[in-house]
Scaffold this motif. Structure first.
Motif, PDB file in Angstrom:
ATOM      1  N   GLY A   1       1.119  -1.355   0.250  1.00 48.04           N
ATOM      2  CA  GLY A   1      -0.160   0.062  -0.013  1.00 48.04           C
ATOM      3  C   GLY A   1       0.895   1.265  -0.156  1.00 48.04           C
ATOM      4  O   GLY A   1       0.475   2.039  -0.438  1.00 48.04           O
ATOM      5  N   ASP A   2       2.026   1.327   0.447  1.00 50.08           N
ATOM      6  CA  ASP A   2       2.671   2.710   0.334  1.00 50.08           C
ATOM      7  C   ASP A   2       2.652   3.310  -1.134  1.00 50.08           C
ATOM      8  O   ASP A   2       3.395   1.817  -1.932  1.00 50.08           O
ATOM      9  N   THR A   3       2.933   3.912  -0.992  1.00 48.70           N
ATOM     10  CA  THR A   3       3.640   5.159  -2.373  1.00 48.70           C
ATOM     11  C   THR A   3       4.861   4.844  -2.491  1.00 48.70           C
ATOM     12  O   THR A   3       4.909   5.838  -1.368  1.00 48.70           O
ATOM     13  N   THR A   4       5.403   4.683  -4.090  1.00 49.25           N
ATOM     14  CA  THR A   4       6.882   5.294  -3.937  1.00 49.25           C
ATOM     15  C   THR A   4       6.919   5.598  -5.242  1.00 49.25           C
ATOM     16  O   THR A   4       5.063   6.036  -5.774  1.00 49.25           O
ATOM     17  N   GLU A   5       7.453   6.051  -6.118  1.00 47.51           N
ATOM     18  CA  GLU A   5       7.538   6.600  -7.637  1.00 47.51           C
ATOM     19  C   GLU A   5       7.173   5.820  -8.049  1.00 47.51           C
ATOM     20  O   GLU A   5       6.949   6.403  -9.594  1.00 47.51           O
ATOM     21  N   ASP A   6       7.204   4.737  -7.615  1.00 49.77           N
ATOM     22  CA  ASP A   6       6.760   3.788  -9.305  1.00 49.77           C
ATOM     23  C   ASP A   6       5.133   3.935  -8.724  1.00 49.77           C
ATOM     24  O   ASP A   6       4.559   2.967  -9.540  1.00 49.77           O
ATOM     25  N   GLY A   7       4.258   4.520  -7.495  1.00 49.19           N
ATOM     26  CA  GLY A   7       3.171   4.143  -7.379  1.00 49.19           C
ATOM     27  C   GLY A   7       3.054   3.170  -5.958  1.00 49.19           C
ATOM     28  O   GLY A   7       3.458   2.626  -5.241  1.00 49.19           O
ATOM     29  N   PHE A   8       1.576   2.518  -6.060  1.00 49.50           N
ATOM     30  CA  PHE A   8       1.530   1.450  -5.046  1.00 49.50           C
ATOM     31  C   PHE A   8       1.267   0.292  -5.695  1.00 49.50           C
ATOM     32  O   PHE A   8       0.390   0.089  -6.831  1.00 49.50           O
ATOM     33  N   ALA A   9       1.238  -0.824  -5.311  1.00 49.69           N
ATOM     34  CA  ALA A   9       0.310  -2.244  -5.512  1.00 49.69           C
ATOM     35  C   ALA A   9      -1.214  -2.411  -5.553  1.00 49.69           C
ATOM     36  O   ALA A   9      -1.963  -2.235  -6.865  1.00 49.69           O
ATOM     37  N   PHE A  10      -1.840  -2.021  -4.265  1.00 50.73           N
ATOM     38  CA  PHE A  10      -3.235  -2.081  -3.930  1.00 50.73           C
ATOM     39  C   PHE A  10      -3.419  -1.363  -2.143  1.00 50.73           C
ATOM     40  O   PHE A  10      -2.329  -1.078  -1.496  1.00 50.73           O
ATOM     41  N   ARG A  11      -3.938  -1.121  -2.267  1.00 49.65           N
ATOM     42  CA  ARG A  11      -5.024  -0.010  -0.942  1.00 49.65           C
ATOM     43  C   ARG A  11      -5.808  -1.808  -0.174  1.00 49.65           C
ATOM     44  O   ARG A  11      -6.298  -2.753  -0.678  1.00 49.65           O
ATOM     45  N   GLY A  12      -4.861  -2.219   0.836  1.00 45.45           N
ATOM     46  CA  GLY A  12      -5.049  -3.474   1.479  1.00 45.45           C
ATOM     47  C   GLY A  12      -6.369  -2.615   2.036  1.00 45.45           C
ATOM     48  O   GLY A  12      -6.367  -1.817   2.990  1.00 45.45           O
ATOM     49  N   ASP A  13      -7.811  -3.653   2.389  1.00 47.00           N
ATOM     50  CA  ASP A  13      -8.649  -3.398   3.148  1.00 47.00           C
ATOM     51  C   ASP A  13      -8.723  -4.678   4.227  1.00 47.00           C
ATOM     52  O   ASP A  13      -9.542  -6.035   3.351  1.00 47.00           O
ATOM     53  N   THR A  14      -8.681  -4.032   5.802  1.00 46.49           N
ATOM     54  CA  THR A  14      -9.216  -5.289   6.063  1.00 46.49           C
ATOM     55  C   THR A  14     -10.725  -5.435   7.108  1.00 46.49           C
ATOM     56  O   THR A  14     -10.511  -6.440   7.929  1.00 46.49           O
TER      57      THR A  14
END
Length: 463
Positions: free
Chosen positions: A78-91
């Motif tokens: 979920g952390d945003t980097t210079e390449d974006g992020f993979a997924f927003r995790g929802d638990t």
């Protein structure tokens, strides 16, 4: 993530010294492999049991280890980097939602599903899929943990009987969604292609309805993928082939529309604005001229909602009075007579076909055949003049359903569940037997004796 944490605090083990892993279970569209371009990833984290760590610089509780790993997984995806992020995790789909622990053991999950699991959670767990493990315990132990998990979840989602209570559950859930959509629509213009009338969610509800009602008896209907489920319904005589094909076509079109809206806005949105210029741009993204797009959308929405309303229209009142002592305060009163030719063309067929006729569904409510199924079969085969007898059976079944819910909500039942632990299947079987008996049975008193007896057996075994 597991190896990073294990390098500092060691490997988690159970009471027998066997290594354990954190299991990541994907729910929702991720579980069905139906993600859109801006989906959250719904996750539930599960571990085998309590324990401790061994082999690290310090020893900590296994639960603490699992929570550290789960938080690290959510950070990594979920952390945003210079390449974006993979997924927003929802638990939030885990037991007790945000107020519950981030990781649950199999024992905790079993107790929750049995004693507190809500109807809407059955539909959430229907799409559950193991996605990853920590790689610490080895494939054989992970496979055994997953078998235990499936043994807990399957009877919660898929009941042994034809579960017509799912109709009422989906009606209630859809009513809540519509209320929320009405509040949103009061603030914003446009149509929500996911939750709006004739949208994606209604197609998913149609497929899930047949899965939850009949999946306990038909393993072929347990596939979480919406299109595969729709394709299997006509061959089982559960839906007209043209309706199933039209729903599948509408689903593909609406999912493409959903993707286009999210690509255009670069955010998670499902709302098609009323602005003609925006709608023309969206139509172009789908390779359609604006008039063709509007016409196609209208046809699909009408088809979806027509089928949805046929299956899940609110139940008509039961046509006979139920005594106040029997209805548990549910407010069931005299109402309209049953529709003429209740089963329509389904008369004379087996109940498996007859009960899905729209006229039957319209008055079904929470009634279900249960152990009285032979009575339904005889009525379905008897001929055109049995509506009064059918009404009586519906009435009796609704009484039984109300009494069952009262029993499962009773203090004796809830107190008995923690004592029984793994023997809880016996309790459920006893409950099923109790609420299927003649209506005169005093189940509230009997349940206390059943719980006490089974608990005593369980305690004796543990001793």
């Amino acid at each position: 993530a597991s190896r990073t944490v294990a390098a500092r605090v060691g490997t988690p083990v159970d009471a027998a010294g066997e290594p354990m892993d954190l299991l990541a279970i994907v729910m929702g569209k991720g579980g069905a492999r139906e993600l859109n371009v801006s989906s959250d990833l719904d996750l539930v984290f599960v571990c085998r049991t309590e324990g401790t760590t061994r082999g690290g610089q310090v020893e900590i509780a296994a639960g603490d280890f699992m929570h550290r790993v789960a938080r690290e997984v959510l950070r990594l995806i979920g952390d945003t980097t210079e390449d974006g992020f993979a997924f927003r995790g929802d638990t939030r789909l885990r037991p007790h939602g945000d107020s519950g622990p981030l990781v649950v053991s199999l024992d905790m999950l079993e107790h929750y599903l049995l004693a507190e699991g809500r109807e809407w959670e059955r539909f959430a767990w229907l799409k559950a899929r193991p996605a990853a493990d920590g790689g610490l315990s080895g494939p054989q132990r992970v496979a055994e943990d997953l078998r235990q998990l499936e043994a807990l979840v399957r009877p919660f989602v898929f009941r042994r009987y034809l579960d017509f209570g799912a109709f009422a559950s989906l009606r209630a859930l859809h009513a809540k969604i519509r209320d929320e959509m009405a509040r949103r629509d009061a603030r914003r213009d446009g149509w929500d292609c996911k939750l709006g009338r004739g949208g994606i969610r209604e197609i998913e509800f149609i497929a899930q309805l047949f899965q939850v009602v009949r999946g306990g008896r038909d393993p072929g209907l347990r596939d979480p993928h919406t299109l595969r489920t729709l394709a299997r319904l006509p061959g089982r005589g559960l839906m007209d082939g043209e309706d199933a094909a039209a729903l599948a076509e509408a689903y593909r079109f609406l999912r493409r529309l959903e993707h286009a809206l999210q690509y255009r806005e670069d955010e998670q949105t499902h709302r098609l604005p009323p602005d003609p210029a925006v709608r023309e741009q969206v139509a172009a993204m789908l390779g359609l001229a604006a008039p063709d797009f509007e016409a196609t959308l209208a046809v699909h929405r009408k088809c979806v909602h027509h089928v949805f309303d046929r299956l899940l229209a609110p139940a008509a009142p039961v046509p006979t009075q139920i005594d106040a002592a029997d209805d548990g305060g549910a407010g069931i009163t005299a109402g309209d007579r049953l529709p003429p030719k209740l089963f329509g063309p389904a008369r004379g067929q087996h109940i498996d076909d007859a009960v899905f006729h729209p006229d039957a569904i319209a008055i079904w409510g929470d009634a279900k055949p249960g152990r009285n199924e032979p009575q339904w079969i005889r009525l379905a085969q008897a001929g055109p003049n049995d509506d009064d007898a059918f009404a009586k059976i519906v009435l009796d079944q609704r009484r039984l359903a109300i009494r069952r819910d009262r029993i499962r909500d009773s203090e004796q039942f809830r107190c008995g569940v923690p004592l029984l632990k793994r023997s809880s299947g016996r309790l459920l079987g006893a409950i099923e037997l109790l609420y299927s008996q003649p209506v005169g049975l005093d189940s509230e008193k009997t349940i206390a004796r059943v719980v006490e007896s089974l608990a005593a057996v369980s305690v004796a075994k543990l001793g």
